[in-house]
Design an enzyme around this catalytic site. Structure first.
Site: not given
Ligand code: S3P
Length: 520
Positions: A425, A398, A474, A252, A429
């Site tokens: 998260k 995830d 989840r 992200q 979790r």
């Molecule tokens: C995601 C990145 C992950 C993941 C999230 C979706 C994405 O998060 O846990 O469900 O779509 O880029 P992080 O970047 O915080 O690890």
């Protein structure tokens, strides 16, 4: 009648010419419309009231949406917290061949890049979950015309990189961290100010991790105390490209910086400490944007454009994961999950389950729109505990709630390290899973960056009891799968957010062999 036949009063000559000039597009739409009418007809004829309700509900939502656009009000208003409880009674095995809903990460990105592209993007397999719908609505609020979603089909009339308009109010993003963090990057490049807020869970999640690099790029970003939402991104500033070393493995944050880079002067690059999902990079390339990937560093320059394309969203491996674990732990199970996204930055669940002794076959591997896809057959297996390799953690980030259930049913000890990201998260979790497993009679301890789980072994059964998902989709679905190896019912509280990523979960799970009842 006069109102909805208004168009028939205009010139037949003009309409004839419109039909001739747009023959291909009109035939396509007519075919879709005919198909949809047949579908509705069949549902009415078969007294399939659920399908008819679905069509009518969608129609009402669309109509309400148009009324709100006219009134210049944001469409998605903070939801009242619905209370949903699952009662998961003991069940024995999972069987069948089916497809889980579309990939959440790819669905978000399809709306974002489709909106910023020049031309019309057609998406199929779109996830109609609350999270990706929050992203869709945010772009509608910023003036993008988006048709659908209708059974996974979305048509986005892109406005180009500089075509977004100021939204009528703050963007409400519900439970969706991906929407907020990726949008923060995009909003930093606009000429208007945007405020983004979310539900109780999202409001506790760290946004400093995106605000910090954006500030280095020259953006003006405000967050609430402790770097939490709401987040305000002020437009009109000039961004400059940076090189950013990600302090944590986060797709992200990587995506946020890259999307801001589309608007920043010069070159923007991001180096990640470990590979994370690369859907942004792949999709940017799919839209014709030049992105260089060199080892763990991704680089792009501003000044390019996105050209509309079609996107086939594969089934979400993160949703498939619940069924992979369920089938692995329940004796006599044999399922095939169709058209699952197999991006190598997402396949940790398969590698980890295999290392635990899982019986997983990858069938018919193929590539669809720049993403690898396959059907996956999973049969029950005698799992054993392992020390999960740390390089697999970001590739299964995830999937740990589901993997904790697998570990609880395995022979011996499973050790997880290097997974401190799990604490920030949708819930903490590590803590929430340890609490739930302890209630079900499993010996398990959390550590700052992971957990140690003492498996019950091949013939061991989990107990029943009441577990709390803390609004984390989840967690809720993982404990639902635990009922395949439970001696009595598991009551799972606070399950409304399953709708964020997996609409239809209860029906699909019950069809495959679970015994889930829903109390609202
Ligand atoms: C995601 C990145 C992950 C993941 C999230 C979706 C994405 O998060 O846990 O469900 O779509 O880029 P992080 O970047 O915080 O690890």
């Amino acid at each position: 009648f006069r109102d909805f036949t208004r168009i028939a009063a205009s010139s037949p000559v003009m309409w004839r010419d419109i039909f001739s000039a747009n023959k291909t597009q009109i035939l396509k739409k007519l075919d879709l419309f005919t198909h949809d009418l047949h579908f509705l007809r069949a549902a009415i004829e078969a007294d399939d009231t659920t399908t008819v309700m679905g069509v009518l509900t969608r129609a009402k939502v669309a109509r309400d949406h148009f009324s709100k656009i006219l009134a210049r009000r944001a469409y998605v208003e903070p939801m009242k917290t619905a209370s949903v409880t699952y009662i998961a009674s003991p069940s024995s095995a999972l069987t069948g061949t089916f497809r889980v809903p579309g990939d959440k990460s790819i669905s978000h990105r399809s709306i974002m890049l489709g909106s910023l592209a020049e031309g019309t993007t057609e998406v199929t397999g779109f996830l109609e979950g609350e999270d990706s719908l929050a992203t869709l609505q945010a772009f509608r609020d910023m003036g993008v015309v988006i048709e659908g979603p209708h059974r996974g089909r979305v048509t986005i009339h892109g406005v180009g990189l500089h075509g977004l308009q100021p939204p009528p109010g703050p963007l409400y993003l519900g439970n969706s961290g991906t929407s907020m963090r990726l949008l923060a990057g995009l909003m930093a490049g606009q000429t208007f100010d945007v405020e983004m807020s979310g539900d109780a869970s999202l409001s506790k999640r760290p946004m400093g991790r995106v605000a910090d690099p954006l500030k280095l790029m020259g953006a003006v970003v405000d967050t609430a105390d402790g770097g939490r939402p709401p987040i305000k991104v002020h437009g009109a500033g000039k961004l400059k490209g940076i090189h950013y070393d990600l302090p944590m493995a986060s797709a992200q944050v990587k995506s946020c910086v890259l999307l801001a880079g589309l608007y920043a002067e010069g070159e923007t690059s991001v180096t990640e400490p470990a590979p994370t999902r690369d859907h942004t990079e792949r999709m940017l390339k799919g839209f014709g944007y030049d992105v260089q990937v060199n080892g763990n560093t991704v680089t792009l320059r501003s000044g390019g454009k996105l050209t509309a394309t079609n996107i086939d969203v594969p089934a979400d491996i993160s949703s498939a994961a619940f069924f992979m674990v369920g089938a692995s732990i329940a004796e006599g199970s044999d399922i095939t999950l169709e058209h699952v996204g197999m991006n190598p930055t997402r396949d940790g669940i398969i590698n980890i389950l295999r290392a635990m002794g899982g019986n997983i076959e990858v069938l018919n591997p193929r590539e669809v729109g720049g993403e690898p896809v396959a059907d996956i057959r999973i049969r029950s297996a005698q799992l054993k505990g392992i020390h999960i390799p740390e390089d697999q953690v970001p590739l299964a980030i995830d999937e740990f709630p589901a993997l904790f259930i697998a570990a609880a049913c395995a022979e011996g000890e499973t050790i997880l390290t290097g997974a401190e990201e799990l604490r920030v998260k949708e819930s903490d979790r590590i803590q929430v899973m340890i609490d739930g497993l302890t209630t079900l009679g499993v010996q398990a301890e959390g550590t700052p960056d992971g957990a140690i789980i003492h498996g019950l072994g091949h013939s061991g059964l989990l107990g029943g009891g009441e577990v709390i998902s803390h609004g984390d989709h989840r967690i809720a679905m993982s404990f639902a799968m635990a009922s395949l190896r439970a001696s009595s019912a598991i009551t799972i509280l606070d399950c409304a957010n399953v709708a964020t990523s997996f609409p239809g979960f209860v029906d699909l799970a019950n069809n495959a062999g679970l015994e889930l009842d829903v109390l609202t």
